[in-house]
Enzyme design. Structure first.
Site, PDB file in Angstrom:
ATOM      1  CB  THR A  80       8.038  -1.256  10.643  1.00  0.00           C
ATOM      2  OG1 THR A  80       6.837  -0.490  10.536  1.00  0.00           O
ATOM      3  CG2 THR A  80       9.115  -0.578   9.828  1.00  0.00           C
ATOM      4  NE  ARG A  84       6.014   2.253  19.344  1.00  0.00           N
ATOM      5  CZ  ARG A  84       5.455   2.511  18.156  1.00  0.00           C
ATOM      6  NH1 ARG A  84       5.881   3.504  17.406  1.00  0.00           N
ATOM      7  NH2 ARG A  84       4.474   1.763  17.715  1.00  0.00           N
ATOM      8  NE  ARG A 111       0.717   2.650  17.491  1.00  0.00           N
ATOM      9  CZ  ARG A 111       0.795   1.366  17.197  1.00  0.00           C
ATOM     10  NH1 ARG A 111      -0.023   0.509  17.769  1.00  0.00           N
ATOM     11  NH2 ARG A 111       1.683   0.926  16.327  1.00  0.00           N
ATOM     12  CG  ASP A 147      -5.855  -2.997  -7.621  1.00  0.00           C
ATOM     13  OD1 ASP A 147      -6.015  -3.848  -8.525  1.00  0.00           O
ATOM     14  OD2 ASP A 147      -6.772  -2.632  -6.872  1.00  0.00           O
ATOM     15  CB  ILE A 148      -4.212  -4.665 -12.138  1.00  0.00           C
ATOM     16  CG1 ILE A 148      -5.446  -3.756 -12.170  1.00  0.00           C
ATOM     17  CG2 ILE A 148      -4.587  -6.082 -11.744  1.00  0.00           C
ATOM     18  CD1 ILE A 148      -6.437  -4.118 -13.268  1.00  0.00           C
ATOM     19  CD  GLN A 198       5.312  -0.248  13.771  1.00  0.00           C
ATOM     20  OE1 GLN A 198       5.691  -1.172  13.058  1.00  0.00           O
ATOM     21  NE2 GLN A 198       4.818   0.860  13.264  1.00  0.00           N
ATOM     22  CG  ASP A 242       0.796   5.132   4.871  1.00  0.00           C
ATOM     23  OD1 ASP A 242       1.167   4.366   3.963  1.00  0.00           O
ATOM     24  OD2 ASP A 242       0.852   4.834   6.079  1.00  0.00           O
ATOM     25  CG  LEU A 243      -4.480   6.158   0.660  1.00  0.00           C
ATOM     26  CD1 LEU A 243      -5.461   6.642  -0.398  1.00  0.00           C
ATOM     27  CD2 LEU A 243      -5.226   5.872   1.959  1.00  0.00           C
ATOM     28  CE  LYS A 244       1.626   0.889   4.930  1.00  0.00           C
ATOM     29  NZ  LYS A 244       0.902   1.914   5.717  1.00  0.00           N
ATOM     30  CG  ASN A 287      -5.932   0.672 -16.279  1.00  0.00           C
ATOM     31  OD1 ASN A 287      -5.405   1.625 -16.853  1.00  0.00           O
ATOM     32  ND2 ASN A 287      -7.244   0.515 -16.187  1.00  0.00           N
ATOM     33  CB  THR A 288      -6.445  -0.418 -10.423  1.00  0.00           C
ATOM     34  OG1 THR A 288      -7.304  -1.178 -11.271  1.00  0.00           O
ATOM     35  CG2 THR A 288      -7.247   0.106  -9.255  1.00  0.00           C
ATOM     36  CE  LYS A 340       1.740   6.996   8.496  1.00  0.00           C
ATOM     37  NZ  LYS A 340       0.546   6.143   8.265  1.00  0.00           N
TER      38      LYS A 340
HETATM   39  O1  C5P Z   1       2.020   4.535  16.016  1.00  0.00           O
HETATM   40  P1  C5P Z   1       3.204   4.205  15.153  1.00  0.00           P
HETATM   41  O2  C5P Z   1       4.394   5.137  15.395  1.00  0.00           O
HETATM   42  O3  C5P Z   1       3.582   2.751  15.222  1.00  0.00           O
HETATM   43  O4  C5P Z   1       2.691   4.520  13.674  1.00  0.00           O
HETATM   44  C1  C5P Z   1       3.401   4.137  12.535  1.00  0.00           C
HETATM   45  C2  C5P Z   1       2.653   4.555  11.317  1.00  0.00           C
HETATM   46  O5  C5P Z   1       3.427   4.219  10.166  1.00  0.00           O
HETATM   47  C3  C5P Z   1       1.296   3.881  11.158  1.00  0.00           C
HETATM   48  O6  C5P Z   1       0.416   4.868  10.619  1.00  0.00           O
HETATM   49  C4  C5P Z   1       1.537   2.777  10.152  1.00  0.00           C
HETATM   50  O7  C5P Z   1       0.426   2.540   9.340  1.00  0.00           O
HETATM   51  C5  C5P Z   1       2.676   3.368   9.317  1.00  0.00           C
HETATM   52  N1  C5P Z   1       3.536   2.393   8.650  1.00  0.00           N
HETATM   53  C6  C5P Z   1       4.250   1.427   9.310  1.00  0.00           C
HETATM   54  N2  C5P Z   1       5.035   0.535   8.618  1.00  0.00           N
HETATM   55  C7  C5P Z   1       5.138   0.632   7.295  1.00  0.00           C
HETATM   56  C8  C5P Z   1       4.425   1.619   6.611  1.00  0.00           C
HETATM   57  C9  C5P Z   1       3.631   2.508   7.332  1.00  0.00           C
HETATM   58  O8  C5P Z   1       4.191   1.365  10.543  1.00  0.00           O
HETATM   59  N3  C5P Z   1       5.961  -0.184   6.649  1.00  0.00           N
END
Ligand code: C5P
Length: 250
Positions: A135, A197, A227, A77-78, A206, A72-74, A80-81, A45
């Site tokens: 999350t 985790r 992580r 926006d409007i 988290q 994963d750029l989430k 059109n964008t 990702k």
């Molecule tokens: O390090 P960790 O396991 O917490 O990473 C979780 C990844 O998932 C991060 O890159 C975070 O941006 C992404 N993420 C998230 N919760 C969301 C969407 C994406 O933790 N709802």
């Protein structure tokens, strides 16, 4: 846990359902991380931290290494964008992209349209996934800061229904919410779940968290893990231990 609960997810292909979050700022850190994992990873990702630093070239580089890439750029926006962003991301070769469901039906539909327009003839569209509630969000935060009343699971379920209605392929949510999402949408509506985790690793920021085994037991389609693996003292061992625990179902 009974192994049969995992069998639906075909254990031999389980590594294609584990997405490693490459939350780094440079290409070198990414390459070092992948090298330290000894070619065990199949899906990665690229989040904002890496994409904003290295640009779309990082996606091409990872694709050249034979990896599947979730960008994963989430987007939020409007319409059109959102449509234009998706057009650009589709051209870039991403396998999965996402938008915030909170952007609304019209925005999600526009994003889908953008993807269809962006892919080259004959290629398949990247999976389009909607972010429900991050999350890291708790119910208290949702109620008091976002002024959304009720239970967090209800909002997630509602967002999942909206995403399904807009023609998205699935949603990002906590693994704990997978059963309710499948119930209000359909069994093949995908769930992509961060907040994972491995046993004994720190929660960090988290809050709605569980282990890889429990996430698959709950029926998730893809887990996203960062992580617990990338910051482990021995990433290859952390990954191998996680795979072993999934295969053994404990
Ligand atoms: O390090 P960790 O396991 O917490 O990473 C979780 C990844 O998932 C991060 O890159 C975070 O941006 C992404 N993420 C998230 N919760 C969301 C969407 C994406 O933790 N709802």
């Amino acid at each position: 846990m009974e192994l049969s609960l995992l069998q639906e997810h075909s254990l031999d292909k389980i590594d294609e359902r584990i997405i490693l979050a490459l939350d780094f700022q440079t290409k070198d850190e990414v390459l070092n991380c992948l090298a330290s994992l000894e070619n065990q990873v199949r899906y990665v990702k690229v989040g904002m931290e890496l994409f904003y630093a290295e640009g779309s070239a990082i996606v091409s580089l990872l694709k050249e290494q034979g990896l599947n890439v979730f960008v994963d750029l989430k987007i939020h926006d409007i319409p059109n964008t959102a449509k234009g962003s998706m057009k650009s991301l589709a051209r870039n070769g991403a396998d999965m992209v996402n938008v915030h469901v909170a952007g609304g039906l019209a925005m999600m539909e526009a994003a889908r349209e953008g993807l269809e327009q962006g892919i080259s003839a004959g290629s398949t569209s990247p999976l389009l996934i909607g972010v429900t509630m991050l999350t890291s969000s708790s119910q208290q935060m949702m109620n008091e800061q976002m002024l959304i009343s009720g239970r967090l699971e209800e909002t997630v379920a509602h967002y999942a229904s909206l995403a399904s209605l807009a023609g998205l392929d699935g949603v990002v949510a906590s693994p704990l919410e997978v059963p309710i999402i499948k119930q209000v949408t359909r069994t093949d509506f995908l769930t992509v779940t961060p907040g994972i985790r491995t046993v004994g690793s720190a929660f960090g920021d988290q809050t709605r968290v569980t282990t890889p085994v429990k996430a698959f037991e709950l029926g998730t389609d893809y887990i996203v893990i960062g992580r617990s693996i990338t910051q482990a003292e021995e990433p290859a061992k952390a990954w191998a231990d996680m795979m072993k625990s999934i295969q053994e179902g404990k």
